[in-house]
Design a protein around this motif. Structure first.
Motif, mmCIF file in Angstrom:
data_model
loop_
_atom_site.group_PDB
_atom_site.id
_atom_site.type_symbol
_atom_site.label_atom_id
_atom_site.label_comp_id
_atom_site.label_asym_id
_atom_site.label_seq_id
_atom_site.Cartn_x
_atom_site.Cartn_y
_atom_site.Cartn_z
ATOM 1 N N ARG A 25 0.844 -1.223 0.083
ATOM 2 C CA ARG A 25 -0.206 0.141 -0.128
ATOM 3 C C ARG A 25 0.562 1.998 0.315
ATOM 4 N N THR A 26 1.871 1.069 0.016
ATOM 5 C CA THR A 26 3.344 2.342 0.018
ATOM 6 C C THR A 26 3.849 1.728 -1.067
ATOM 7 N N ASP A 28 6.802 3.814 -0.581
ATOM 8 C CA ASP A 28 8.020 4.469 0.489
ATOM 9 C C ASP A 28 9.097 4.556 0.469
ATOM 10 N N GLU A 57 -1.146 5.109 0.245
ATOM 11 C CA GLU A 57 -0.390 5.048 1.594
ATOM 12 C C GLU A 57 0.937 6.020 1.530
ATOM 13 N N THR A 58 1.127 6.156 -0.033
ATOM 14 C CA THR A 58 2.455 6.753 -1.041
ATOM 15 C C THR A 58 2.512 8.248 -0.187
ATOM 16 N N SER A 59 4.085 9.035 0.240
ATOM 17 C CA SER A 59 4.149 10.038 0.335
ATOM 18 C C SER A 59 3.200 10.783 -0.892
#
Length: 270
Positions: A25-26, A28, A57-59
């Protein structure tokens, strides 16, 4: 000297990349593989983008200076409403269509996969955009039938290959067979020191995997028909290894690079 070396590196970028599961989900943690000095040049995640609704959920300010290869891992996802990552050049086809795994693969015949493939081919609108073949779990016959059915104008420019074995010799033999059969530049999108044959034991020590990575990456770098490759796998959650031995991990559960991950970032065999 520095300028000429930079020019040479730009003309011959490294082949090695990173695979990581979008289910985390990310994006990062993946940026850690592309810090200054890294030999890695690309990444993929079995999906259409690394920054967007599929990885929520990636910045928002995350920037990864590396090529991303989007994938349509299952034919029905051609029309799922999600877009490809802007700026893509290579689009990967279906993931292990000769194999059923509810998490990562949809078993489908070459004939039934054909309409989605033809639709994907319409997304090629620029001269530098290319298709990469479906990556089979092991059935060369599936690919042979697929190539016999697709219209000539939809033929992929690259062949995606998965190799799971525990010896260097069998690794080379498997890839050479794909090359001899299809004569397309190869992207080894998954490989690790692992066999899914129940009669073949997995790696017995971490050092064995370090050595296997050293041998295989050296051969891949030196073999002219290998275009790109990515080790399996960078992830935090062991579930996403899908049975591949923990010794093959490039990232630990805290999202830090393992010693094997650092070896890979530094060139694999250098």
């Amino acid at each position: 000297m520095g300028d000429s070396q930079t020019t040479e590196d730009q003309k011959h970028p490294g082949k090695a990349g990173i695979s990581w599961p979008i289910q985390e989900r990310t994006s990062d943690p993946i940026a850690k593989f592309f810090r200054p000095g890294s030999k890695l040049t690309w990444h993929w995640n079995w999906s259409k983008h690394w920054k967007g609704p599929l990885v929520p959920e990636t910045s928002p300010d995350l920037d990864i200076h590396a090529e991303f290869l989007p994938m349509v891992w299952s034919p029905e996802l051609v029309h799922d409403g999600n877009s490809l990552q802007p700026g893509w050049k290579l689009l990967m086809g279906f993931n292990e269509p000769d194999h059923y795994d509810p998490a990562v693969a949809r078993k489908i015949s070459p004939r039934d996969a054909l309409p989605a493939w033809i639709e994907m081919s319409k997304w090629i609108t620029e001269p530098d955009q290319k298709l990469v073949s479906p990556a089979v779990a092991g059935s060369v016959d599936w690919l042979k039938e697929f190539f016999s059915l697709i219209p000539p104008h939809t033929k992929p420019s690259y062949l995606a290959v998965h190799v799971y074995t525990t010896t260097f010799d069998s690794f080379v033999r498997t890839i050479e067979n794909f090359w001899d059969t299809f004569k397309l530049p190869i992207i080894v999108t998954e490989f690790a020191m692992q066999s899914f044959d129940p009669n073949v034991p997995g790696p017995q020590s971490q050092q064995q995997v370090h050595d296997f990575m050293g041998q295989t990456t050296k051969w891949l770098d030196e073999t002219s028909y290998i275009f790109k490759y990515s080790w399996f796998l960078a992830c935090r959650d062991s579930y996403h290894l899908h049975g591949v031995h923990e010794y093959n991990r490039l990232m630990d559960r805290n999202a830090e690079l393992t010693p094997l991950g650092r070896q890979y970032v530094n060139g694999g065999h250098e």
